[in-house]
Enzyme design. Structure first.
Site, mmCIF file in Angstrom:
data_model
loop_
_atom_site.group_PDB
_atom_site.id
_atom_site.type_symbol
_atom_site.label_atom_id
_atom_site.label_comp_id
_atom_site.label_asym_id
_atom_site.label_seq_id
_atom_site.Cartn_x
_atom_site.Cartn_y
_atom_site.Cartn_z
ATOM 1 N N LYS A 142 44.247 -67.920 55.360
ATOM 2 C CA LYS A 142 43.260 -67.961 56.441
ATOM 3 C C LYS A 142 43.820 -68.823 57.556
ATOM 4 O O LYS A 142 44.454 -69.862 57.292
ATOM 5 C CB LYS A 142 41.953 -68.550 55.889
ATOM 6 C CG LYS A 142 40.801 -68.577 56.879
ATOM 7 C CD LYS A 142 39.535 -69.137 56.230
ATOM 8 C CE LYS A 142 38.344 -69.106 57.171
ATOM 9 N NZ LYS A 142 37.107 -69.643 56.547
ATOM 10 N N SER A 177 33.017 -66.651 57.042
ATOM 11 C CA SER A 177 34.036 -66.632 58.071
ATOM 12 C C SER A 177 35.414 -66.180 57.590
ATOM 13 O O SER A 177 36.265 -65.862 58.406
ATOM 14 C CB SER A 177 34.164 -68.035 58.662
ATOM 15 O OG SER A 177 34.644 -68.948 57.694
ATOM 16 N N SER A 191 31.499 -69.030 53.123
ATOM 17 C CA SER A 191 32.550 -68.251 53.777
ATOM 18 C C SER A 191 33.644 -67.667 52.882
ATOM 19 O O SER A 191 34.456 -66.882 53.352
ATOM 20 C CB SER A 191 33.210 -69.084 54.868
ATOM 21 O OG SER A 191 32.406 -69.059 56.009
#
Ligand code: GLN
Length: 485
Positions: free
Chosen positions: A78, A153, A177
């Site tokens: 990420k 997210s 997330s």
């Protein structure tokens, strides 16, 4: 089975036996990213050259017998994790050209284990969002239906794992997330106990809630990834000073007699009927495997979303003060004076959701309001942690839905922050209490993935992983893949 369809354990065996090299595997995955990612937008940066260098090093380790289970496995990070000499944008215009001078501890740990980094995945700006629509780099699409969101997210990591563009990925979870995007894309995601993985080099959103974890296609892969990520780090003062359990060895136990708690408050109003039906099928399967089902209650769970939306913005307003146009990140052109430099750099660098949170947080922390909001939210947090403690006196693992619905359409909730915030109604309490939580795919609803959430007591990751693994041994929901990928 094609290379990208295999699990980490299968690939690891193939690498060791010489059936395939990490270089071949890495080229295969890079080719898949080239072929499919234009349709998904799951990567912000693809690090092709670096990946091939790391694959070559992995092949050398495999040849000289110093390889571990993760050596040579192509993964993605990420874009919230700092990666040395590679752009680390956090999904924001503020950091769109930021090249980190160092690696996050999680990145470093995985690198030591020998993984290959394919690139950095798309995400909501500064990890604020549940749909990946707040990214400066555009929305990510859900491979199961490209008109829908992949969740957020960590939506880029989720979409990339679901579409098999990488074997596994890292994510972070402040309020859901990792788990919510895992649910919406049909993959396995684990948010460990707060402090289990180091936050050093992970761009801070809400420091008392942020936690890194693996996003994979099975619980077994999650156990392998977590082994590579977790551990004490003296550079993070909140890092847990406790040895890492043997997550892989723990996978072999049957679940007869394990007490599974069903949260009364999570199964009623607000839950989509199709999602509820899929959750029930999974609960029945756990029962068939010998688990004992008990009902538990979390009376204060309903307060988790409002408490979170005081605590998280308060912490973010403080954490994001460092982006001032002076040290790093976006700087406005031709500032008149210092005040103008701050104002314009921040106005231009941050998107609307980030600004909204900074304003809420600054307000909640201001003199005269602190007791009314922040302190009160912290008290609610304690009540929620106590609820869990009581529930875990009656059960070993809590299960329920991860998200109230399947993936929603892109744009559907974009103008309605409160309805977006409710996407995390079942996940946020877990962060407030610091507990480990997991999402695994169960029977789809109307062709779209549904996630079963498993919640454990503090540092009970091994048990969560084992329960998830036993369910995955008996079912094949986690093997389903989106058409066309
Ligand atoms: N969706 C939640 C938020 O917007 C949680 C995000 C996260 O876990 N990083 O804050």
């Amino acid at each position: 089975m094609e290379l990208h369809e295999r699990s980490i354990a299968q690939l690891s065996a193939g690498l060791r036996s010489g059936e395939v090299s990490s270089t071949e595997l890495t080229k295969h995955m890079l080719q898949r990213i080239r072929m499919h990612d234009a349709a998904l937008n799951s990567f912000i940066t693809v690090t092709e050259e670096l990946a091939l260098t790391q694959a070559k090093a992995a092949d050398a380790r495999i040849a000289d017998g110093t390889a571990g289970a993760l050596t040579g496995i192509p993964i993605a990070h990420k874009d919230i994790f700092c990666t040395r000499d590679v752009r680390t944008s956090c999904g924001s215009r503020m950091l769109k050209d930021f090249v980190s001078p160092y690696d996050a501890t999680v990145v470093e740990n995985l690198q030591r284990a020998g993984v290959v980094m394919l690139g950095k995945t798309n995400m909501d700006e500064f990890a604020m969002g549940s749909s990946n629509e707040t990214s400066h780099f555009g929305p990510v699409r859900n491979p199961w239906d490209r008109e829908t969101v992949p969740g957020g997210s960590s939506g880029g990591s989720a979409a990339a794992v679901a579409a098999r563009l990488c074997i596994a990925a890292t994510g972070t979870d402040t309020g859901g997330s990792i788990r919510q995007p895992a649910a919406l894309t049909g993959i396995t995601g684990l948010k460990p106990t707060y402090g289990r993985c180091s936050r050093w080099g992970m761009i801070a959103f809400a420091s008392s809630l942020d936690q890194a974890g693996p996003m994979t296609r099975s619980a077994e892969d999650a156990a392998l990834m977590l082994t590579g990520m977790a551990g004490f780090d003296e550079r993070d003062s909140t890092s847990a000073q406790r040895p890492v359990d043997d997550y892989v060895a723990a996978l072999g136990q049957d679940i007869r007699g394990v007490r599974i708690g069903i949260v009364r408050e999570f199964m009623g109003e607000g839950l989509d009927a199709g999602v509820g039906a899929s959750i029930q099928v999974a609960i029945d399967e756990l029962k068939r495997l010998g688990a004992e089902i008990v009902e538990v209650s979390l009376p204060n769970a309903g307060l988790s979303v409002p408490a979170y939306y005081v605590v998280a913005p308060a912490e973010c307003s403080s954490n994001l003060a460092r982006f001032d146009g002076v040290r790093y990140g976006h700087r406005c052109a031709a500032p008149k004076d210092l005040e103008d430099l701050y104002k314009r750099s921040r106005s231009e660098g941050f998107g609307p959701e980030v600004k909204r949170r900074i304003m809420i947080g600054t307000y909640a922390l201001s003199a005269g309001y602190y007791d009314a909001y922040y302190l009160k939210a912290q008290k609610i947090r304690q009540l929620i942690a106590d609820d869990f403690r009581k529930a875990f006196a009656e059960c070993d693992v809590i299960v329920g839905p991860t998200a109230p619905s399947t993936a929603f359409r892109i744009g559907e909730k974009a103008d309605d922050p409160v309805s977006m915030y409710l996407s995390d109604i079942y996940t946020i309490a877990v962060n407030l209490a610091g507990l480990p939580g997991m999402s695994i795919p169960v029977q789809p609803s109307a062709g779209m993935p549904v996630g079963l959430q498993l919640i454990g007591g503090l540092f009970d990751e091994a048990r969560l992983l084992n329960v998830a693994h036993q369910l995955q041994l008996a079912t094949d929901w986690h093997r389903q893949a989106p058409a066309g990928f």
